[in-house]
Design an enzyme around this catalytic site. Structure first.
Site, mmCIF file in Angstrom:
data_model
loop_
_atom_site.group_PDB
_atom_site.id
_atom_site.type_symbol
_atom_site.label_atom_id
_atom_site.label_comp_id
_atom_site.label_asym_id
_atom_site.label_seq_id
_atom_site.Cartn_x
_atom_site.Cartn_y
_atom_site.Cartn_z
ATOM 1 N N ARG A 109 3.869 -4.974 0.604
ATOM 2 C CA ARG A 109 3.292 -5.764 1.691
ATOM 3 C C ARG A 109 2.057 -6.568 1.291
ATOM 4 O O ARG A 109 1.547 -7.378 2.061
ATOM 5 C CB ARG A 109 2.956 -4.843 2.880
ATOM 6 C CG ARG A 109 4.189 -4.564 3.721
ATOM 7 C CD ARG A 109 3.843 -3.666 4.884
ATOM 8 N NE ARG A 109 3.727 -2.276 4.480
ATOM 9 C CZ ARG A 109 3.125 -1.335 5.210
ATOM 10 N NH1 ARG A 109 2.548 -1.643 6.347
ATOM 11 N NH2 ARG A 109 3.087 -0.086 4.787
ATOM 12 N N GLY A 169 -4.741 6.196 -5.095
ATOM 13 C CA GLY A 169 -5.430 5.034 -5.665
ATOM 14 C C GLY A 169 -5.697 3.919 -4.676
ATOM 15 O O GLY A 169 -6.459 3.003 -4.960
ATOM 16 N N ASN A 203 -27.980 -27.426 -29.170
ATOM 17 C CA ASN A 203 -27.833 -26.182 -29.943
ATOM 18 C C ASN A 203 -26.526 -26.100 -30.695
ATOM 19 O O ASN A 203 -26.343 -25.233 -31.527
ATOM 20 C CB ASN A 203 -27.979 -24.971 -29.009
ATOM 21 C CG ASN A 203 -26.948 -24.962 -27.896
ATOM 22 O OD1 ASN A 203 -26.585 -26.022 -27.377
ATOM 23 N ND2 ASN A 203 -26.482 -23.805 -27.527
ATOM 24 N N SER A 261 -40.899 -35.140 -20.889
ATOM 25 C CA SER A 261 -39.595 -35.268 -20.223
ATOM 26 C C SER A 261 -38.582 -35.972 -21.109
ATOM 27 O O SER A 261 -38.937 -36.749 -21.985
ATOM 28 C CB SER A 261 -39.764 -36.076 -18.938
ATOM 29 O OG SER A 261 -40.602 -35.361 -18.061
HETATM 30 C C1 UD1 Z 1 1.962 10.452 2.545
HETATM 31 C C2 UD1 Z 1 2.163 11.897 2.995
HETATM 32 C C3 UD1 Z 1 1.814 12.017 4.475
HETATM 33 C C4 UD1 Z 1 0.409 11.514 4.746
HETATM 34 C C5 UD1 Z 1 0.237 10.104 4.204
HETATM 35 C C6 UD1 Z 1 -1.198 9.686 4.294
HETATM 36 C C7 UD1 Z 1 3.952 12.741 1.601
HETATM 37 C C8 UD1 Z 1 5.380 13.131 1.543
HETATM 38 N N1 UD1 Z 1 3.510 12.273 2.758
HETATM 39 O O1 UD1 Z 1 2.904 9.682 3.257
HETATM 40 O O2 UD1 Z 1 1.934 13.369 4.907
HETATM 41 O O3 UD1 Z 1 0.153 11.544 6.146
HETATM 42 O O4 UD1 Z 1 0.618 10.052 2.824
HETATM 43 O O5 UD1 Z 1 -1.337 8.381 3.878
HETATM 44 O O6 UD1 Z 1 3.259 12.909 0.631
HETATM 45 N N2 UD1 Z 1 3.153 7.121 -4.582
HETATM 46 C C9 UD1 Z 1 3.447 7.105 -5.925
HETATM 47 N N3 UD1 Z 1 4.707 7.429 -6.323
HETATM 48 C C10 UD1 Z 1 5.678 7.762 -5.448
HETATM 49 C C11 UD1 Z 1 5.363 7.754 -4.072
HETATM 50 C C12 UD1 Z 1 4.085 7.433 -3.668
HETATM 51 O O7 UD1 Z 1 2.590 6.824 -6.759
HETATM 52 O O8 UD1 Z 1 6.799 8.040 -5.900
HETATM 53 C C13 UD1 Z 1 1.781 6.780 -4.149
HETATM 54 C C14 UD1 Z 1 1.757 5.508 -3.302
HETATM 55 O O9 UD1 Z 1 1.559 4.364 -4.097
HETATM 56 C C15 UD1 Z 1 0.571 5.774 -2.399
HETATM 57 C C16 UD1 Z 1 0.585 7.283 -2.207
HETATM 58 O O10 UD1 Z 1 1.300 7.791 -3.303
HETATM 59 O O11 UD1 Z 1 -0.651 5.428 -2.994
HETATM 60 C C17 UD1 Z 1 1.194 7.705 -0.893
HETATM 61 O O12 UD1 Z 1 2.531 7.311 -0.857
HETATM 62 P P1 UD1 Z 1 3.248 6.843 0.464
HETATM 63 O O13 UD1 Z 1 4.660 6.608 0.155
HETATM 64 O O14 UD1 Z 1 2.471 5.768 1.104
HETATM 65 O O15 UD1 Z 1 3.166 8.155 1.361
HETATM 66 P P2 UD1 Z 1 3.298 8.174 2.895
HETATM 67 O O16 UD1 Z 1 4.700 7.976 3.279
HETATM 68 O O17 UD1 Z 1 2.293 7.282 3.491
#
Ligand code: UD1
Ligand code: CA
Length: 466
Positions: A16, A107, A389, A408
């Site tokens: 997004r 991150g 320079n 000047s």
């Molecule tokens: C996750 C939590 C949820 C929580 C929410 C808060 C889980 C299953 N759920 O959901 O309970 O309320 O965060 O924001 O953990 N990422 C990776 N690799 C992956 C998947 C994710 O690096 O394979 C990273 C994403 O880039 C992100 C973070 O992990 O920075 C969270 O991933 P995201 O998929 O957004 O989790 P949510 O569905 O929001």
């Protein structure tokens, strides 16, 4: 237990954001998103910090190494995004042999405060179980994992898509930030299966597993603190909160901000009391401003030092410059890397300096370039003076002694020296060294033809008539 390691999830694509650049590299207040959680982990004394990279892994790794060149970073690669548990599991190898607590951070959550993480670690210690987590209560919890409690104790997390209608009504949410005992973590992760509505490996399954082995610690954090970034609107909103937080801290410490909404002071900048900062000023990382200074409207300072009592007039740009006490700089001055100014130096409008050391009380007030120069104290450099320079291949040094007066429109063709107390006449091209106490002038003698205009007009009139 005081040892700490951290895993920071940085693998996400960030669809997004609609960007060619990985989400965690988008800057907020001058630094990439992921710099903030990484910094927090390092501040807490983590002895190993593992950024889990995936999308644009190389670019993210390179940027992070550049940001924290001396930090104990060990990168882990998550090839395919199969869920948060899979992401953390990719860090196992990097933390092999480590058996303390592992802090798990996202991150793309930049506003988390150090105090909250300290409270999380304290909650982990206090509960004495395998895991502690950060929770946050949201007006609209849609999309988040819900914290399920039994008699006040956390028992598990249920993801929004897996919730019963009753669970959906819970507003206490999982922030996704945890402290977990390493030995438990790796064992439990290996047992997690993607049996859920999204077919993903859920890190949240850890909570139920930990709850079966002991009490789960929890700390509640404000929703603004745990908010992530999914698009550029959220990026700007988080930046605004961060800016306000930093600016308020400076104001409480005695710094005046004329317009806090447009003062951009990055993390890690120091400003002394009774310093006044004008509108639209940027103080970038590594900048140190002393007390009783004024930084005028629209000025931009990068990794520069400004000593006490200095006035930087509007729209000046300083980059890796050292400015001494009671200087008067600008408006519209440009101080480039290697500029070192002693006390009471004045540099005025459209003066550019680079690798220039300027002594106490010296002045260059108008339209001047001083590059690769060493200038003594009490010198006066006239308007339009330029150090030549660069010969097209190499850079050369210009040296002025103390008390030198440069008229000047002078060109100083380097390498060249002008000795103590010497004068250089206006319009001179200095190509040879000038010994102390001398006058150097290079000018073609002036020719003045009296009555020349009238004679010319008469000639033109005669030509037209004829
Ligand atoms: C996750 C939590 C949820 C929580 C929410 C808060 C889980 C299953 N759920 O959901 O309970 O309320 O965060 O924001 O953990 N990422 C990776 N690799 C992956 C998947 C994710 O690096 O394979 C990273 C994403 O880039 C992100 C973070 O992990 O920075 C969270 O991933 P995201 O998929 O957004 O989790 P949510 O569905 O929001
Ligand atoms: Ca998310």
């Amino acid at each position: 237990m005081s040892v700490l390691a951290a895993v920071v999830l940085c693998a996400g694509k960030g669809t997004r954001m609609k960007s060619e650049k990985a989400k965690v590299l988008h800057p907020i207040l001058g630094r990439p998103l992921c710099a903030y959680p990484l910094k927090r982990a390092l501040e807490l004394g983590a002895t190993s910090v593992v950024p889990v990279v995936g999308h644009q892994a190389e670019a993210v790794e390179k940027a992070v190494r550049g940001l924290f060149p001396d930090a104990p970073l060990r990168f882990a690669l998550q090839r395919e995004q199969r869920g948060t548990a899979d992401a953390v599991r990719s860090a196992e190898e990097a933390l092999k042999g480590y058996s303390g607590r592992v802090l798990i951070l996202y991150g793309d959550v930049p506003l988390l405060r150090r105090e909250t993480l300290e409270a999380l670690l304290a909650a982990h210690d206090q509960a004495g179980g395998k895991l502690a987590m950060v929770t946050t209560t949201l007006e609209d919890p849609t999309g988040y994992g819900r914290v399920i409690r039994d008699g006040g104790k956390v028992t598990r997390i249920v993801e929004h898509k897996d919730c019963t209608p009753e669970q959906r009504a819970v507003r206490e949410c999982n922030a996704g930030i945890y402290s977990v005992d390493a030995d438990f973590l790796w064992k439990a992760l290996a047992e997690i299966k993607p049996q859920n509505a999204q077919g993903e490996y859920y890190l949240t399954d850890l909570v139920e597993m930990a709850a079966k082995r002991g009490p789960v610690g929890s700390v509640e954090a404000d929703a603004t603190e745990t908010a992530g970034v999914n698009d550029r609107v959220e990026l700007a909103a988080r930046a605004r909160v961060l800016q306000q937080r930093i600016n308020e801290a400076h104001m409480r410490a005695g710094v005046s901000l004329q317009d806090p909404a447009t003062a951009y002071i990055e993390e890690g900048v120091t400003v002394g009391p009774d310093t006044e900062i004008g509108p639209s000023v940027t103080l970038a990382a590594g900048t140190v401003v002393g007390k009783g200074c004024t930084i005028g409207q629209g000025s931009v300072l990068h990794a520069s030092t400004v000593a006490d009592g200095t006035l930087i007039k509007p729209y000046s740009v300083l980059e890796e410059a050292r400015v001494g006490e009671r200087n008067v700089i600008g408006p519209f001055s440009r101080l480039r890397p290697g500029t070192e100014l002693a006390e009471d130096v004045h540099l005025g409008n459209f003066v550019e300096t680079k690798k220039a050391r300027i002594g106490k009380g010296s002045k260059a007030n108008h339209l001047t370039y001083l590059g690769d120069a060493v200038i003594g104290s009490g010198c006066n450099v006239g308007a339009g003076t330029i150090t030549c320079n660069y010969d097209g291949v190499n850079k050369h040094l210009t040296e002025l002694g103390d008390g030198v007066f440069i008229g000047s429109d002078t060109q100083l063709v380097a390498p060249v020296k002008v000795g103590d107390g010497s004068y250089v006449g206006a319009g001179t091209t200095v190509t040879k060294n000038v010994p102390p106490g001398s006058l150097a002038v290079s000018r073609t003698p002036q020719v003045t033809k009296e009555g020349w205009v009238a004679t010319k007009k008469a000639r033109q009139a005669k030509a037209r008539a004829g």
